[in-house]
Design an enzyme around this catalytic site. Structure first.
Site, PDB file in Angstrom:
ATOM      1  N   ARG A  24       0.578  -1.270   0.097  1.00  0.00           N
ATOM      2  CA  ARG A  24      -0.127  -0.340   0.278  1.00  0.00           C
ATOM      3  C   ARG A  24       1.449   1.217  -0.244  1.00  0.00           C
ATOM      4  O   ARG A  24       0.345   2.507  -0.606  1.00  0.00           O
ATOM      5  CB  ARG A  24      -0.885  -0.243   1.007  1.00  0.00           C
ATOM      6  N   LYS A  75     -17.097 -13.361   4.156  1.00  0.00           N
ATOM      7  CA  LYS A  75     -18.150 -12.319   3.997  1.00  0.00           C
ATOM      8  C   LYS A  75     -19.569 -11.978   3.249  1.00  0.00           C
ATOM      9  O   LYS A  75     -19.581 -12.493   1.807  1.00  0.00           O
ATOM     10  CB  LYS A  75     -17.567 -10.488   4.259  1.00  0.00           C
ATOM     11  N   GLY A 126     -14.184  -3.023   0.207  1.00  0.00           N
ATOM     12  CA  GLY A 126     -14.964  -3.394   0.313  1.00  0.00           C
ATOM     13  C   GLY A 126     -15.311  -1.834  -0.355  1.00  0.00           C
ATOM     14  O   GLY A 126     -16.426  -1.920  -1.564  1.00  0.00           O
TER      15      GLY A 126
HETATM   16  P1  AMP Z   1     -14.156 -12.813   2.241  1.00  0.00           P
HETATM   17  O1  AMP Z   1     -13.316 -11.627   3.016  1.00  0.00           O
HETATM   18  O2  AMP Z   1     -15.498 -12.102   2.298  1.00  0.00           O
HETATM   19  O3  AMP Z   1     -13.342 -12.028   1.059  1.00  0.00           O
HETATM   20  O4  AMP Z   1     -13.704 -13.756   2.962  1.00  0.00           O
HETATM   21  C1  AMP Z   1     -12.697 -14.563   2.333  1.00  0.00           C
HETATM   22  C2  AMP Z   1     -12.634 -15.843   3.387  1.00  0.00           C
HETATM   23  O5  AMP Z   1     -12.682 -16.835   3.145  1.00  0.00           O
HETATM   24  C3  AMP Z   1     -10.338 -16.689   3.488  1.00  0.00           C
HETATM   25  O6  AMP Z   1      -9.961 -16.049   4.916  1.00  0.00           O
HETATM   26  C4  AMP Z   1     -10.604 -17.585   3.262  1.00  0.00           C
HETATM   27  O7  AMP Z   1     -10.285 -18.363   4.396  1.00  0.00           O
HETATM   28  C5  AMP Z   1     -12.197 -17.537   3.311  1.00  0.00           C
HETATM   29  N1  AMP Z   1     -13.555 -18.762   2.539  1.00  0.00           N
HETATM   30  C6  AMP Z   1     -13.831 -19.228   1.375  1.00  0.00           C
HETATM   31  N2  AMP Z   1     -13.894 -20.699   1.557  1.00  0.00           N
HETATM   32  C7  AMP Z   1     -14.212 -20.890   2.350  1.00  0.00           C
HETATM   33  C8  AMP Z   1     -15.156 -22.058   3.260  1.00  0.00           C
HETATM   34  N3  AMP Z   1     -14.932 -23.096   2.631  1.00  0.00           N
HETATM   35  N4  AMP Z   1     -15.282 -22.218   4.556  1.00  0.00           N
HETATM   36  C9  AMP Z   1     -14.836 -21.202   5.383  1.00  0.00           C
HETATM   37  N5  AMP Z   1     -14.037 -19.928   4.857  1.00  0.00           N
HETATM   38  C10 AMP Z   1     -14.248 -19.817   4.083  1.00  0.00           C
END
Ligand code: AMP
Length: 390
Positions: A36, A192, A364
């Site tokens: 960054r 998320k 975001g």
């Molecule tokens: P986000 O910040 O919403 O993009 O989520 C990212 C997180 O989702 C990462 O830390 C991944 O480890 C988690 N993730 C991806 N697939 C899975 C899954 N099948 N079960 C639990 N966590 C997951």
């Protein structure tokens, strides 16, 4: 329409630059990834090239929640910035206008964490006015907070003639998916529940929407496929049912999965068809048939947008799906837009960053922008342009 760097004459001016130096640090405060800071350098160098009197750089770091907390001090960040910039940088922990003006020999100043003052996140007018009083011109280049109505985002442009920095200009140009070249495919994964709005917007434009991560689990559950003990998102479940009804042909589900018997890097694993997820097991990645399906679709696309990892890529055993998708994007000829956050981190982990068209600097913010929402930071620049253009 907003002002950009080339519209301004910075010669002999005091310039306030809002950057995003919110870098990750380990428990001892060491910076674990300085990209960054590196990304902010072109804008700062462009301003410095125009011989300003002073460049005052400001950012937030972490979530100190309006209180002074040495754990979140910008001091070590200023030090790394100095090394990367290759110029002397002065760190100011308690800025006051007279003090800054007396620092005539200090051309580049980094201010202490903006979020030490509760006025920053509250979007306080007085705090914004104080920041604005330090300078003659304002450069906003912190796309990662452009979706927040904070004092240094929307407040300062009320008081100073303001322009977008290079990151802002590039984000707006590259995240424009109003008329994507077809076929257009979106890959939405991660954990998320902040991806509902972007999915709604994208579904109207995409040929296919490929599912990954917790989102895929949620859609499988909504479809009636058992997901064992897999993580899913209750908030997204109703939306998923609605989408499956409305846009069944566009949604691409996993065909098989790599399961773990618990959520850990060394969990026992087994590969199953998606109909055969057993009780007590967790879907932690996609399987090889799904990899092939996703690859074959992506190879035909002309535009690809990706937000959210396909599996738990932080655990090597469950990183294959995310890695294969990243490699497919790196090798394809499509315009590839990555919505920052963890999918960006995954791509960097495999050193494929330079092979993507654009990796957003804001997780975001990029999702909100692509959802068609007005980002307060962009609106503030547009309003500022209207005001100063006369
Ligand atoms: P986000 O910040 O919403 O993009 O989520 C990212 C997180 O989702 C990462 O830390 C991944 O480890 C988690 N993730 C991806 N697939 C899975 C899954 N099948 N079960 C639990 N966590 C997951």
């Amino acid at each position: 329409m907003f002002y950009t760097l080339s519209d301004f004459d910075f010669n002999a001016k005091r310039v306030l630059v809002r950057v995003d130096f919110n870098v990750p640090q380990d428990s001892s405060g060491n910076i674990t990834d300085d990209s960054r800071i590196r990304k902010a350098l072109p804008t700062i160098n462009l301003v410095l090239d125009k011989n300003p009197q002073q460049v005052i750089v400001c950012s937030h770091l972490g979530r100190p929640e309006g209180k002074i907390n040495s754990k979140y001090s910008m001091k070590p960040i200023a030090q790394r910035f100095k090394e990367l910039l290759g110029q002397e940088v002065y760190f100011e922990s308690n800025p006051e206008i007279r003090k800054l003006q007396s620092l005539n020999n200090s051309k580049i100043i980094v201010l202490e964490n903006l979020r030490f003052d509760p006025g920053e996140e509250a979007g306080d007018r007085e705090f914004a006015e104080k920041l604005a009083s330090f300078a003659d011109l304002f450069v906003f280049d912190a796309f990662g907070v452009a979706h927040r109505a904070h004092a240094s985002v929307t407040g300062v442009p009320k008081f100073l003639k303001s322009c977008a920095g290079q990151i802002m200009e590039n984000e707006v140009k590259n995240l424009d998916l109003t008329n994507p070249e077809q076929p257009f495919i979106a890959i939405i994964g991660g954990a998320k529940a902040d991806k509902i709005d972007v999915m709604r917007t994208l579904l109207a434009k995409v040929d296919k929407l490929i599912l990954g991560g917790v989102l895929a689990n949620t859609f499988l559950k909504a479809r009636g496929t058992p997901i064992g003990a897999s993580r899913y998102d209750e908030e997204t479940l109703k939306f998923a049912k609605e989408i499956i009804e409305q846009a069944k042909n566009k949604i691409v589900f996993p065909l098989d999965a790599l399961l773990g018997n618990n959520f850990s890097a060394d969990a026992d694993s087994k590969m199953v068809d998606i109909q055969n997820v057993e009780n007590g097991w967790l879907i932690l990645d996609i399987g090889p048939r799904t990899v092939e399906l996703y690859k074959s679709l992506l190879q035909q696309a002309k535009t690809i947008f990706w937000a959210g990892p396909i599996g738990v890529f932080e655990f090597d055993r469950f990183a294959n799906g995310t890695k294969e998708v990243a490699l497919t994007l790196a090798e394809c000829k499509a315009r590839t837009i990555i919505g920052g956050g963890d999918s960006g981190a995954a791509i960097e982990k495999y050193n494929l960053g330079c092979r993507m068209t654009w990796i957003s600097t804001g997780g975001g913010a990029s999702l909100e922008y692509i959802s068609g929402k007005q980002l307060p930071g962009i609106v503030a620049l547009q309003d500022n342009y209207k005001t100063f253009k006369g």
